[in-house]
Design a protein around this motif. Sequence first.
Motif, PDB file in Angstrom:
ATOM      1  N   GLN A  71      -2.123  71.971  88.139  1.00 33.75           N
ATOM      2  CA  GLN A  71      -0.877  72.622  87.746  1.00 33.75           C
ATOM      3  C   GLN A  71      -0.333  72.009  86.453  1.00 33.75           C
ATOM      4  O   GLN A  71      -0.168  70.798  86.356  1.00 33.75           O
ATOM      5  CB  GLN A  71       0.146  72.470  88.864  1.00 33.75           C
ATOM      6  CG  GLN A  71       1.433  73.218  88.611  1.00 33.75           C
ATOM      7  CD  GLN A  71       2.441  72.969  89.717  1.00 33.75           C
ATOM      8  OE1 GLN A  71       3.049  71.914  89.768  1.00 33.75           O
ATOM      9  NE2 GLN A  71       2.582  73.947  90.602  1.00 33.75           N
ATOM     10  N   ALA A  72      -0.070  72.869  85.467  1.00 36.94           N
ATOM     11  CA  ALA A  72       0.533  72.435  84.207  1.00 36.94           C
ATOM     12  C   ALA A  72       1.965  72.946  84.078  1.00 36.94           C
ATOM     13  O   ALA A  72       2.780  72.336  83.390  1.00 36.94           O
ATOM     14  CB  ALA A  72      -0.300  72.910  83.024  1.00 36.94           C
ATOM     15  N   ALA A  73       2.257  74.055  84.732  1.00 29.83           N
ATOM     16  CA  ALA A  73       3.611  74.621  84.691  1.00 29.83           C
ATOM     17  C   ALA A  73       3.744  75.659  85.795  1.00 29.83           C
ATOM     18  O   ALA A  73       2.752  76.198  86.278  1.00 29.83           O
ATOM     19  CB  ALA A  73       3.891  75.262  83.342  1.00 29.83           C
ATOM     20  N   THR A  74       4.985  75.925  86.167  1.00 32.89           N
ATOM     21  CA  THR A  74       5.295  77.057  87.029  1.00 32.89           C
ATOM     22  C   THR A  74       6.290  77.915  86.265  1.00 32.89           C
ATOM     23  O   THR A  74       7.002  77.429  85.384  1.00 32.89           O
ATOM     24  CB  THR A  74       5.889  76.616  88.380  1.00 32.89           C
ATOM     25  OG1 THR A  74       7.075  75.862  88.145  1.00 32.89           O
ATOM     26  CG2 THR A  74       4.887  75.811  89.189  1.00 32.89           C
ATOM     27  N   ALA A  75       6.320  79.187  86.609  1.00 36.24           N
ATOM     28  CA  ALA A  75       7.207  80.086  85.881  1.00 36.24           C
ATOM     29  C   ALA A  75       7.594  81.264  86.761  1.00 36.24           C
ATOM     30  O   ALA A  75       6.969  81.522  87.799  1.00 36.24           O
ATOM     31  CB  ALA A  75       6.522  80.587  84.602  1.00 36.24           C
ATOM     32  N   ARG A  76       8.605  81.964  86.314  1.00 39.83           N
ATOM     33  CA  ARG A  76       9.061  83.182  86.984  1.00 39.83           C
ATOM     34  C   ARG A  76       9.588  84.126  85.919  1.00 39.83           C
ATOM     35  O   ARG A  76      10.303  83.707  85.001  1.00 39.83           O
ATOM     36  CB  ARG A  76      10.165  82.857  87.982  1.00 39.83           C
ATOM     37  CG  ARG A  76      10.700  84.065  88.731  1.00 39.83           C
ATOM     38  CD  ARG A  76      11.733  83.639  89.772  1.00 39.83           C
ATOM     39  NE  ARG A  76      12.459  84.770  90.305  1.00 39.83           N
ATOM     40  CZ  ARG A  76      12.086  85.512  91.340  1.00 39.83           C
ATOM     41  NH1 ARG A  76      10.962  85.236  91.951  1.00 39.83           N
ATOM     42  NH2 ARG A  76      12.823  86.521  91.755  1.00 39.83           N
TER      43      ARG A  76
END
Length: 133
Positions: free
Chosen positions: A99-104
């Motif tokens: 995981q490098a980032a989460t987004a929405r």
Amino acid sequence: MTTEYEYDVSIDVRLRDIDFMGHVNNATYATYLEQAREAYFTDVLGVSLVDTGTVLVNLEIDYVRPIDADADVTIALRVPELGTSSLPIEYEIRADGDQAATARTVQVLVDEETGDSRTLPDEWRRRIDATRG
């Protein structure tokens, strides 16, 4: 965010994506999300994102770690719930499997003539539900 995603796509890291530190520039993550959304719309909904009449009304990104220039980047996504006219999407940006980032994001379907929101097509709802397995 949940770790169960319904769809994923590989993203090519381009030279122009890299900042002076040798990492993918933080602003480029939004472009990667857009590429993933386009692939999802094409593969799952059967329509190009540019032909849908949707607008992006919300974008949130939480950065976890940098993406190196030579990383293998994938974006996993899921649609957690559907609104009447809104299509929220949750993402996990991965670099070399981590995981490098989460987004929405939230897309809203609009009538191009009036600018008012429109109800999501039943066909989209059926196709999205089918990916949830």
